[in-house]
Design a protein around this motif. Structure first.
Motif, mmCIF file in Angstrom:
data_model
loop_
_atom_site.group_PDB
_atom_site.id
_atom_site.type_symbol
_atom_site.label_atom_id
_atom_site.label_comp_id
_atom_site.label_asym_id
_atom_site.label_seq_id
_atom_site.Cartn_x
_atom_site.Cartn_y
_atom_site.Cartn_z
ATOM 1 N N PRO A 1 34.527 22.730 15.787
ATOM 2 C CA PRO A 1 33.925 21.454 15.364
ATOM 3 C C PRO A 1 32.729 21.613 14.422
ATOM 4 N N ALA A 2 32.159 22.830 14.317
ATOM 5 C CA ALA A 2 30.915 22.956 13.531
ATOM 6 C C ALA A 2 31.176 22.798 12.038
ATOM 7 N N GLY A 3 32.417 23.142 11.605
ATOM 8 C CA GLY A 3 32.652 23.178 10.153
ATOM 9 C C GLY A 3 32.038 24.434 9.576
ATOM 10 N N THR A 4 32.059 24.554 8.246
ATOM 11 C CA THR A 4 31.528 25.761 7.607
ATOM 12 C C THR A 4 31.162 25.443 6.168
ATOM 13 N N ASN A 5 30.364 26.332 5.562
ATOM 14 C CA ASN A 5 30.117 26.311 4.116
ATOM 15 C C ASN A 5 31.211 27.172 3.485
ATOM 16 N N ALA A 6 31.554 26.918 2.237
ATOM 17 C CA ALA A 6 32.665 27.648 1.600
ATOM 18 C C ALA A 6 32.196 28.251 0.282
ATOM 19 N N ASN A 7 32.374 29.591 0.156
ATOM 20 C CA ASN A 7 31.904 30.324 -1.028
ATOM 21 C C ASN A 7 33.100 30.913 -1.773
ATOM 22 N N PHE A 8 33.076 30.801 -3.106
ATOM 23 C CA PHE A 8 34.148 31.344 -3.948
ATOM 24 C C PHE A 8 33.524 32.404 -4.848
ATOM 25 N N VAL A 9 34.075 33.626 -4.781
ATOM 26 C CA VAL A 9 33.372 34.797 -5.311
ATOM 27 C C VAL A 9 34.228 35.563 -6.316
ATOM 28 N N THR A 10 33.587 36.008 -7.395
ATOM 29 C CA THR A 10 34.188 37.005 -8.290
ATOM 30 C C THR A 10 33.250 38.214 -8.330
ATOM 31 N N VAL A 11 33.753 39.380 -7.942
ATOM 32 C CA VAL A 11 32.937 40.597 -7.979
ATOM 33 C C VAL A 11 32.914 41.103 -9.422
ATOM 34 N N THR A 12 31.711 41.400 -9.938
ATOM 35 C CA THR A 12 31.601 41.793 -11.356
ATOM 36 C C THR A 12 31.224 43.263 -11.526
ATOM 37 N N SER A 13 30.710 43.915 -10.484
ATOM 38 C CA SER A 13 30.475 45.370 -10.530
ATOM 39 C C SER A 13 30.171 45.835 -9.100
ATOM 40 N N LEU A 14 29.875 47.138 -8.932
ATOM 41 C CA LEU A 14 29.580 47.657 -7.586
ATOM 42 C C LEU A 14 28.275 47.062 -7.046
ATOM 43 N N HIS A 15 27.460 46.486 -7.948
ATOM 44 C CA HIS A 15 26.167 45.916 -7.510
ATOM 45 C C HIS A 15 25.960 44.494 -8.018
ATOM 46 N N SER A 16 27.079 43.779 -8.265
ATOM 47 C CA SER A 16 26.888 42.392 -8.732
ATOM 48 C C SER A 16 28.129 41.548 -8.457
ATOM 49 N N LEU A 17 27.861 40.252 -8.209
ATOM 50 C CA LEU A 17 28.962 39.284 -8.072
ATOM 51 C C LEU A 17 28.461 37.910 -8.482
ATOM 52 N N SER A 18 29.423 37.019 -8.744
ATOM 53 C CA SER A 18 29.086 35.615 -9.019
ATOM 54 C C SER A 18 29.684 34.781 -7.902
ATOM 55 N N VAL A 19 28.996 33.672 -7.554
ATOM 56 C CA VAL A 19 29.467 32.835 -6.444
ATOM 57 C C VAL A 19 29.252 31.370 -6.778
ATOM 58 N N ARG A 20 30.184 30.544 -6.287
ATOM 59 C CA ARG A 20 29.991 29.086 -6.311
ATOM 60 C C ARG A 20 30.213 28.597 -4.877
ATOM 61 N N THR A 21 29.383 27.661 -4.436
ATOM 62 C CA THR A 21 29.386 27.279 -3.013
ATOM 63 C C THR A 21 29.525 25.781 -2.809
ATOM 64 N N TYR A 22 30.433 25.401 -1.896
ATOM 65 C CA TYR A 22 30.515 24.028 -1.398
ATOM 66 C C TYR A 22 29.724 24.026 -0.091
ATOM 67 N N GLU A 23 28.700 23.200 0.002
ATOM 68 C CA GLU A 23 27.829 23.242 1.178
ATOM 69 C C GLU A 23 28.126 22.126 2.186
ATOM 70 N N ARG A 24 28.341 22.581 3.434
ATOM 71 C CA ARG A 24 28.385 21.645 4.581
ATOM 72 C C ARG A 24 27.092 20.843 4.584
ATOM 73 N N GLY A 25 27.209 19.558 4.819
ATOM 74 C CA GLY A 25 26.011 18.724 4.966
ATOM 75 C C GLY A 25 25.444 18.207 3.656
ATOM 76 N N VAL A 26 25.855 18.819 2.541
ATOM 77 C CA VAL A 26 25.607 18.234 1.220
ATOM 78 C C VAL A 26 26.918 17.586 0.771
ATOM 79 N N GLU A 27 27.991 18.221 1.253
ATOM 80 C CA GLU A 27 29.366 17.760 1.017
ATOM 81 C C GLU A 27 29.676 17.728 -0.477
ATOM 82 N N ASP A 28 29.218 18.813 -1.114
ATOM 83 C CA ASP A 28 29.485 18.992 -2.545
ATOM 84 C C ASP A 28 29.073 20.418 -2.903
#
Ligand code: API
Length: 277
Positions: free
Chosen positions: A176-203
């Motif tokens: 029932p708690a729900g979750t935040n959702a992250n979408f990730v592209t790894v760009t190197s051994l020490h870097s990545l990019s992320v976009r996040t849909y946040e629970r409670g902001v609902e966007d």
């Protein structure tokens, strides 16, 4: 009048109120107050509200509310903002600790940068198949103070974060708690990019601190990155995530990045009360 700061942690924006002397004592229903002042264009507008309260065992304690009025355990970007807020208000020194529902958080100011030590991550589960419409998304899930799922995608630019993020946020597997959702592209051994849909902001938000940490740890668990990991968030700003892996568990997890004070203000009652009632 209720005094507040408006701050931004890499694009995740918050209203911060020093409630140690009961500034909100006249507010009957705090969640609905929060929801009202977080509405953009008709009030201040923010992803969340942070109340600073007195603590018998730390520099202060906080209450964190999402824009929809839900009170949750932790917020990484909000934690970085509250640390600088506490320093600027003389509530704490450059090194501090504050109590959250998720546990005690240590913070350190480094100029405009704030370095936060998060609570120990937990409940890492890899390769969970989640139905989204007629597709199956394979996600990793873990808790970095609040619940997160992480999905690795080829191309973030045109990805429909709202559609897939909302579907994962409400998926049966995470109720029932729900979750935040992250979408990730790894760009190197020490870097990545992320976009996040946040629970409670609902966007999608322009940054999510605990989501950036969850993304770095899920990628590390797959051997895709090693500490430190530079995370580029939707705003284009970067967070630095440090961690150790001891006997398979993640320890000493830190996140570091800039926070900005946008303005100080005084709330009029019209900011949260519908005219006429
Ligand atoms: N929306 C999150 C809380 C805020 C997390 C995010 N803003 C961060 O920086 O960690 C939740 O309901 O779990």
């Amino acid at each position: 009048m209720i005094e507040f700061f408006k701050m931004s942690g890499s694009g995740n924006d918050f209203i911060l109120i020093d409630n140690r002397e009961g500034a909100l004592s006249s507010i009957k229903n705090i969640p609905s107050f929060v929801e009202a002042i977080c509405r953009r264009k008709v009030s201040v507008g923010a992803d969340g509200v942070i109340l600073v309260e007195r603590s018998p065992r730390a520099d202060f304690q906080w209450r964190f509310f999402n824009a929809d009025g839900s009170e949750v355990e932790m917020c990484g970007n909000g934690g970085r903002c509250v640390a600088r807020f506490a320093y600027l208000k003389g509530i704490a020194g450059e090194r501090m600790s504050f109590e959250t529902v998720a546990g005690l958080i240590d913070a350190e100011l480094r100029g405009d940068d704030v370095k936060l030590r998060l609570t120990e991550p937990s409940s890492l589960q890899a390769n969970q198949p989640i139905p989204v419409g007629d597709e199956i998304l394979t996600v990793d899930s873990l808790n970095t103070g609040v619940p997160h799922v992480v999905a690795f995608v080829e191309e973030l630019g045109g990805f429909d974060v709202f559609r897939y993020g909302r579907a994962l946020r409400y998926a049966e597997a995470f109720q029932p708690a729900g979750t935040n959702a992250n979408f990730v592209t790894v760009t190197s051994l020490h870097s990545l990019s992320v976009r996040t849909y946040e629970r409670g902001v609902e966007d999608e938000t322009l940054a999510c601190g605990t989501g950036s940490v969850a993304s770095a740890l899920a990628a590390a668990a797959r051997g895709l990155v090693e500490s430190p990991v530079e995370v580029t968030v939707r705003s284009g700003e970067r967070l630095k995530i440090h961690f150790e892996r001891i006997d398979g568990a993640f320890r000493n997890v830190y996140m570091e990045g800039r926070v900005r004070v946008i303005y100080e203000g005084r709330l009029w009652e019209e900011a949260w009360q519908e005219n006429g009632n």
